[in-house]
Design an enzyme around this catalytic site. Sequence first.
Site, PDB file in Angstrom:
ATOM      1  N   ASP A 120      16.362  11.984 -19.469  1.00  0.00           N
ATOM      2  CA  ASP A 120      16.883  11.337 -18.261  1.00  0.00           C
ATOM      3  C   ASP A 120      18.111  12.096 -17.771  1.00  0.00           C
ATOM      4  OD1 ASP A 120      14.897   9.473 -18.434  1.00  0.00           O
ATOM      5  OD2 ASP A 120      16.166   7.852 -19.200  1.00  0.00           O
TER       6      ASP A 120
ATOM      7  N   GLY B 139      12.283   7.877 -20.997  1.00  0.00           N
ATOM      8  CA  GLY B 139      10.820   7.779 -20.986  1.00  0.00           C
ATOM      9  C   GLY B 139      10.488   6.351 -21.395  1.00  0.00           C
TER      10      GLY B 139
ATOM     11  N   GLU C 271       2.945   5.903 -18.048  1.00  0.00           N
ATOM     12  CA  GLU C 271       3.515   7.243 -17.851  1.00  0.00           C
ATOM     13  C   GLU C 271       2.742   8.318 -18.598  1.00  0.00           C
ATOM     14  OE1 GLU C 271       7.788   7.186 -18.491  1.00  0.00           O
ATOM     15  OE2 GLU C 271       8.130   6.419 -16.469  1.00  0.00           O
TER      16      GLU C 271
ATOM     17  N   ASN D 103       6.749  -6.107 -14.183  1.00  0.00           N
ATOM     18  CA  ASN D 103       7.881  -6.718 -13.486  1.00  0.00           C
ATOM     19  C   ASN D 103       7.357  -7.223 -12.144  1.00  0.00           C
ATOM     20  OD1 ASN D 103       7.783  -4.545 -11.716  1.00  0.00           O
ATOM     21  ND2 ASN D 103       9.591  -3.523 -12.551  1.00  0.00           N
TER      22      ASN D 103
ATOM     23  N   THR E   4       8.451 -10.046 -15.951  1.00  0.00           N
ATOM     24  CA  THR E   4       9.910  -9.930 -16.030  1.00  0.00           C
ATOM     25  C   THR E   4      10.493 -10.036 -14.621  1.00  0.00           C
ATOM     26  OG1 THR E   4       9.828  -7.512 -15.985  1.00  0.00           O
ATOM     27  CG2 THR E   4       9.816  -8.551 -18.140  1.00  0.00           C
TER      28      THR E   4
ATOM     29  N   GLY F  70      15.553 -13.260 -15.485  1.00  0.00           N
ATOM     30  CA  GLY F  70      14.905 -13.456 -16.780  1.00  0.00           C
ATOM     31  C   GLY F  70      13.430 -13.102 -16.769  1.00  0.00           C
TER      32      GLY F  70
ATOM     33  N   ASP G 135      24.206  -0.612 -14.983  1.00  0.00           N
ATOM     34  CA  ASP G 135      23.072   0.313 -14.818  1.00  0.00           C
ATOM     35  C   ASP G 135      21.814  -0.403 -15.342  1.00  0.00           C
ATOM     36  OD1 ASP G 135      21.205   2.342 -14.908  1.00  0.00           O
ATOM     37  OD2 ASP G 135      22.459   3.748 -16.044  1.00  0.00           O
TER      38      ASP G 135
ATOM     39  N   ASP H 124      12.273  -1.749 -20.395  1.00  0.00           N
ATOM     40  CA  ASP H 124      11.789  -1.172 -21.664  1.00  0.00           C
ATOM     41  C   ASP H 124      12.430  -1.879 -22.853  1.00  0.00           C
ATOM     42  OD1 ASP H 124      10.401   0.639 -20.084  1.00  0.00           O
ATOM     43  OD2 ASP H 124      12.089   2.035 -20.057  1.00  0.00           O
TER      44      ASP H 124
HETATM   45  O1  RIB Z   1      12.282   2.685 -17.448  1.00  0.00           O
HETATM   46  C1  RIB Z   1      13.262   3.685 -17.414  1.00  0.00           C
HETATM   47  C2  RIB Z   1      12.642   5.016 -17.711  1.00  0.00           C
HETATM   48  O2  RIB Z   1      11.769   5.352 -16.651  1.00  0.00           O
HETATM   49  C3  RIB Z   1      13.602   6.157 -17.807  1.00  0.00           C
HETATM   50  O3  RIB Z   1      14.014   6.385 -19.123  1.00  0.00           O
HETATM   51  C4  RIB Z   1      12.832   7.315 -17.203  1.00  0.00           C
HETATM   52  O4  RIB Z   1      12.650   8.377 -18.080  1.00  0.00           O
HETATM   53  C5  RIB Z   1      11.512   6.725 -16.741  1.00  0.00           C
HETATM   54  O5  RIB Z   1      10.526   6.885 -17.683  1.00  0.00           O
END
Ligand code: RIB
Length: 289
Positions: free
Chosen positions: A14, A40, A140, A184, A215, A220, A241, A247
Amino acid sequence: MNTKICVIGSSNIDQFSYVANIPADGETVFGDSYETGFGGKGANQAIMAGLLGAETTMITCLGSDIFAESTIENFKNNGVNVDHIQRVNGSSGVAPIWVDSNGQNRIIVIPGANNLIDADKAISSIEKIADLSVLVGQCEIPMEVNQKVFQFAKNKNITTIFNPAPAQKLDEEFLEYVNWLIPNEIEFEVISGMKVNDENLINFKKEIPSNLLVTLGENGAVLVEDESVLYFDAPKVNVVDTTGAGDAFIGAFAFGLSSSESLNKSIELAVEKASLSVTKKGTQSSYLN
Ligand code: RIB
């Protein structure tokens, strides 16, 4: 159940730019700070599960660049098993991320090696993990890979959790292999074609074979049952942030389920960990106490 969790999915580096206001088309602005970190969606979910004490294995595909070795070290340092990581020639995944002064982000994922993950190798990895309780995946990596791997896991009676991020429509057949679908709000809209409200949530739940948990960011999460919805409020926190909060939720929920916590306790833990993560900068770095 035991706390053996396997996450299949992406690893990225990132690259954060923190900026008061996101630039408009054609505009140049000065940012406040720049940071890199491990990310990721798959890797983040595995790290959260690992930090909570789950016996977590990551199946991901890394390139031949300098990011690959440091990503492997990072998994090891956070209690995630790296025996089944795949490698290819080329670039590992990267994600440039802009975060504004409200903590909201815009993310571009450049998948690199993530797109080259091999389904057959992944299945043979899962076969080697004795007594695996929970498999977790996201969008992803190529959906053909998720399809094969989730079908295999479901046939082995492994509990499967799928986080459809980044948002995309899912095949009906794929959902047969998913015990827990956790989108989400935006992802729910893309998958169902409907806005999030109680009636739409219940109607969509009736159409799918999976359990449904949505989500809701600062609000919540909502557990959708056949005729009712159950809301889990998030604590009010100072948002710095929001990157990786979803995740954190998935990794913590997987840990809760695998450790035989009650469903409600697992969701409460997930909401708590996601809420805490938004109070700090970065992705995985925001999961550490
Ligand atoms: O959900 C956040 C993530 O989305 C980040 O870490 C970025 O790498 C993308 O995968």
